[in-house]
Design a protein around this motif. Structure first.
Motif, PDB file in Angstrom:
ATOM      1  N   ALA B 316       0.859  -1.178   0.000  1.00 43.50           N
ATOM      2  CA  ALA B 316       0.000   0.000   0.000  1.00 43.50           C
ATOM      3  C   ALA B 316       0.897   1.230   0.000  1.00 43.50           C
ATOM      4  O   ALA B 316       1.810   1.330   0.824  1.00 43.50           O
ATOM      5  N   GLY B 317       0.622   2.142  -0.919  1.00 46.02           N
ATOM      6  CA  GLY B 317       1.485   3.301  -1.088  1.00 46.02           C
ATOM      7  C   GLY B 317       1.636   4.152   0.145  1.00 46.02           C
ATOM      8  O   GLY B 317       2.746   4.383   0.630  1.00 46.02           O
ATOM      9  N   GLY B 318       0.516   4.633   0.685  1.00 47.64           N
ATOM     10  CA  GLY B 318       0.556   5.554   1.815  1.00 47.64           C
ATOM     11  C   GLY B 318       1.352   5.034   3.005  1.00 47.64           C
ATOM     12  O   GLY B 318       2.319   5.664   3.435  1.00 47.64           O
ATOM     13  N   PRO B 319       0.973   3.858   3.538  1.00 49.64           N
ATOM     14  CA  PRO B 319       1.722   3.339   4.675  1.00 49.64           C
ATOM     15  C   PRO B 319       3.207   3.114   4.360  1.00 49.64           C
ATOM     16  O   PRO B 319       4.047   3.189   5.256  1.00 49.64           O
ATOM     17  N   ILE B 321       5.109   5.079   2.345  1.00 51.76           N
ATOM     18  CA  ILE B 321       5.796   6.374   2.423  1.00 51.76           C
ATOM     19  C   ILE B 321       5.977   6.767   3.901  1.00 51.76           C
ATOM     20  O   ILE B 321       7.043   7.243   4.313  1.00 51.76           O
ATOM     21  N   TYR B 322       4.937   6.536   4.649  1.00 52.14           N
ATOM     22  CA  TYR B 322       4.940   6.792   6.090  1.00 52.14           C
ATOM     23  C   TYR B 322       6.118   6.072   6.763  1.00 52.14           C
ATOM     24  O   TYR B 322       6.827   6.632   7.591  1.00 52.14           O
ATOM     25  N   THR B 324       8.874   4.919   5.190  1.00 51.63           N
ATOM     26  CA  THR B 324      10.118   5.434   4.626  1.00 51.63           C
ATOM     27  C   THR B 324      10.578   6.689   5.354  1.00 51.63           C
ATOM     28  O   THR B 324      11.763   6.857   5.653  1.00 51.63           O
TER      29      THR B 324
END
Lengths: 477, 477
Positions: B316-319, B321-322, B324
């Motif tokens: 999942a993209g959002g989690p 980036i979070y 990272t």
């Protein structure tokens, strides 16, 4: 006010690509709509007309007799052509569709020619047909005030509340929704909106809608980036003057920013620029999902503090110091200085070894304190004009179980309310299974709890900081 | 090695002040000893000789026939005189008592003349009688390896493990114990020690004991302050060279420091001095109770990373980036650069829209990924020599439930183990009730889970930082 009633309060809702397979989004959407109590006409649509969740399905959108203001599409992107035909047929025969929510992925976010073309074609057709589009590649919307859930999230809290939460990531939304539903007392909210690719309905329009929505008391936003920074800032400025806005912005680090760019395709921009924008516009920035949840709940469920003076009541030394550290580091609140008669009163009512106002604004009532002493100490300090809010931290023990302290707290709050004292009270019962029942009692009686002292301290700091912002801008007006 | 076997593995244990009242500490201690499975002779002692928890009680300590190496006293401080008489009688008749744990409060910490005198008298008598004292004003000890629990904490995990946790606050200990016991999979640990007033057995002696304790893989410490800073630093230095030490030090703020001083009575000292001491001695400092739990578990249950290169697999993209953001802000780990053949392999096995190594060290496998694809992607990167550890972040969806991904992960880990690949894997399944079963499967198969991506990122950063410290000091030797 924008008319998004077709999205949040539609008369009639069709689920395109409704499926009998419980593993498919097109099945769970029907389940969620039913669970949410949507009762204005729910119509599964699939090519074979198979019954879904006890509802007989239609083979074509235009066959549905009743009004259909909202269509949710779980139809794969490769069938966009026939989706458009369906929409066109409906509009030419009935003309009642207002909004299309596209939960399917594989559109522009896939960064393929076909994906981009499918999205462009869909948008062009919908614009022509007078249909607004949410998505594609979104998880949809939940509305607990109107009783609607177009998402396929496994578990969603059905508790209504004043929080509206907007997310640039469907997964972050699902994370929060499932977390909120899994609490001892589910977190109540008004709307959840996943914006997906923002082909039509975008961040700004929805923020503007939420600003004017009387059922929204506080707006939460998960943000990766937005190309039109100036317009976003204007939107924040307008919104934050009317209601609190809490933003979790990711892509702080250089790798994170790269990943954000790769995810939403939007330029992330420098994090410093965003940070400055938040400060200038009065937006409260949070650093974690936990903090986001805490702060949204604090804004929604606590009265506004009249000032920055907090009194801390702790029944255990260690957790009290832990809380004090975070309160002071935040720099927003000040430990309250109470009147001499309040001090005297505390000394009289508390156990002999209690430490009263050493340091100022803090009473450590010790593990010898009864449930009644917890509540009485809080009542005394809340009645002092020098106190604007109170935090309670307690580690219930054998003779003073969490249930008992919760019941005394409810009684105390009711007595204070009768006397016209209505100040924020933040309670922390530590920890786990032994305090679950106490937490449940507090929450059900609308006394807000936090799982740790630092989380309560941080939430209160945001509340106070936002009030300071409002006092400042009101001075400007 | 200090002989503290009378504390942790006593032959015979008497509970002084054992009570029939379930709200009294003197009752719960007996309950907890039974629950912990203590089977070397448990003897309630109370003036009326009343049966407690099915055990017949003795009226005097010296009447107990079997050996009694440990006595736990819940006798109120005002009866210290008769407590001393009891101890004296036992030692003159049998001479078998080695350790006294005093859970009662009202001693020196009360800062009254009587309290101080009671503590001084008790200590003088015990010194004369050859009895070591833990406390007063402590909650006692738990030992899950030896099966012993002298505390009166409502719920304690009975799962053995390598963590030993030392606390200067009983309440912080109770918080952690109850939290650990309430997890989907209870946190395993070896020893918990609450030091209380440290009238005799103090921080340093116990730290030294834990250093030599073969069952302790990592030491956790909740610290408010310690007067002999130089000796504490020496103790940390010795300990951290042998095993990881994780410290939660409070009293960072000026008010917090004041509260700490008022609580433990010890000078807190400047926080900067402590911070410098932790850095110099290789101690890992954490900022929250959650971080303390995470890092202790990571040290205890994960293999040591051979280097700082982490690969992040997110569905999942959002989690992602979070996660990272936190990885990069920590500055300890580096996103891994994998070989070209690993990249190719990922591109082949993953769904078409997956984002592979953009940025480096990160594969976003998208919500279209199956459970098999989760595990296969992790296997590929863990087999790459350029990768020292991996984090998985996933938000299970309908067709890919948490249970499925957990089972595939277990299978993958077993295959890798057969091939001799043993690297830290940190899993994050988001979130709440829908992933509980998946979390349970992972934990029961000794695959460590974290409740949020940032918590996993922080835990890994500590692991890597400690390894770097060890490489440095080994270079010095």
């Amino acid at each position: 006010m924008h008319d998004l009633s077709g999205l949040f309060a539609p008369r009639g809702c069709a689920v395109l690509g409704a499926s009998t397979d419980p593993e498919k989004a097109g099945h769970q959407i029907v389940v969620n709509m039913q669970e949410a109590g949507y009762a204005r006409g729910l119509y599964p649509v699939n090519p074979r007309g198979e019954e879904v969740c006890g509802l007989s399905a239609y083979t074509r959108l235009c066959d549905i007799p009743g009004p259909v203001e909202l269509a949710i599409s779980a139809v794969p992107a490769r069938f966009t052509g026939s989706l458009i035909e369906d929409l066109r047929a409906r509009q030419s025969e009935r003309g009642d569709l207002q909004v299309l929510v596209v939960v399917a992925a594989g559109y522009a976010e896939a960064r393929t020619e076909e994906g981009q073309r499918a999205q462009d074609d869909l948008l062009a057709a919908c614009t022509e047909l007078g249909i607004r589009v949410l998505g594609p590649n979104c998880v949809g919307v939940v509305d607990n005030v109107n009783g609607l859930d177009t998402t396929f999230i496994a578990q969603v809290s059905r508790e209504p509340g004043g929080i509206s939460f907007l997310s640039q990531s469907g997964a972050m939304g699902a994370w929060l929704m499932q977390d909120w539903a899994s609490r001892t007392h589910p977190v109540g909210f008004n709307k959840f909106i996943s914006v997906g690719n923002m082909s039509d309905l975008d961040l700004l329009e929805i923020l503007d809608y939420l600003r004017q929505d009387p059922d929204t008391s506080v707006v939460g936003l998960y943000l990766e980036g937005y190309v039109q920074g100036r317009r976003l800032a204007e939107s924040f400025r307008r919104l934050a003057r009317e209601k609190p806005v809490v933003v979790l912005k990711v892509g702080r680090s250089s790798h994170g920013a790269k990943a954000a760019q790769s995810h939403t395709g939007s330029m992330a921009g420098s994090d410093q620029i965003y940070d400055g924008m938040f400060k200038q516009t009065g937006v409260r920035r949070v650093q974690s999902v936990e903090e986001l949840s805490d702060v949204l709940q604090a804004f929604d469920r606590l009265p506004r503090p009249a000032g920055r003076n907090v009194f801390l009541v702790t029944q255990a030394g260690g957790p009290g110091i832990y809380c004090t550290d975070v309160l002071e580091e935040g720099g927003e609140v000040r430990l309250a200085r109470v009147r001499e008669e309040t001090r005297q009163s505390l000394r009289t009512l508390l156990p002999p070894f209690a430490s009263v106002c050493q340091p100022e604004g803090h009473a450590d009532i010790t593990a010898a304190a009864t449930a009644e002493q917890h509540a009485a100490a809080l009542a005394r300090v809340l009645e002092d004009d020098g106190v604007d809010s109170a935090i309670l931290v307690t580690v219930p023990v054998l003779f003073m179980p969490g249930e008992a302290v919760a019941q005394e707290m409810v009684r105390m709050r009711n007595v204070l309310a009768e006397r016209g004292v209505d100040k924020p009270i933040l309670s922390v019962l530590l920890s786990g299974e032994p305090v679950r029942e106490g937490v449940r009692i507090l929450e059900e009686n609308d006394l807000l709890t936090f799982s740790t002292p630092d989380r309560a301290a941080r939430a209160l700091s945001h509340l106070v900081a936002y009030e300071e912002f409002r006092w400042e801008v009101q001075g400007d007006d």
